[in-house]
Design a protein around this motif. Structure first.
Motif: not given
Length: 83
Positions: A64-81
């Motif tokens: 959650r911390k990583l996702v929030d950091f990416i979004r706060e800095n203008g990135g879009d992200c998804f989790i994959t396995d």
């Protein structure tokens, strides 16, 4: 060029929320230079979410911390396995 290695010890000097590992992780993220690299990009967060009887996974608070950091800095992200 040598890489910078960031380290957050588990030990804490006082009983405060700022001394927890998730908060130390948030402070480390700010020092990585990752903010500039993710701006305007789609980022895949590759993580292993378990297999069979494996229970050694990343605690959700760190994800959650990583996702929030990416979004706060203008990135879009998804989790994959994938295995």
């Amino acid at each position: 060029m040598p890489a910078n290695v960031l380290f957050a010890p588990m030990a804490y000097s006082r009983y405060e929320a700022s001394q927890t590992l998730p908060e130390k992780f948030s402070r480390m993220l700010k020092k990585t230079g990752l903010a500039q690299k993710v701006k305007g990009k789609t980022v895949a967060i590759k993580m292993h979410v378990g297999d069979g009887i494996n229970y050694s996974t990343i605690p959700p608070v760190f994800v959650r911390k990583l996702v929030d950091f990416i979004r706060e800095n203008g990135g879009d992200c998804f989790i994959t396995d994938h295995y």
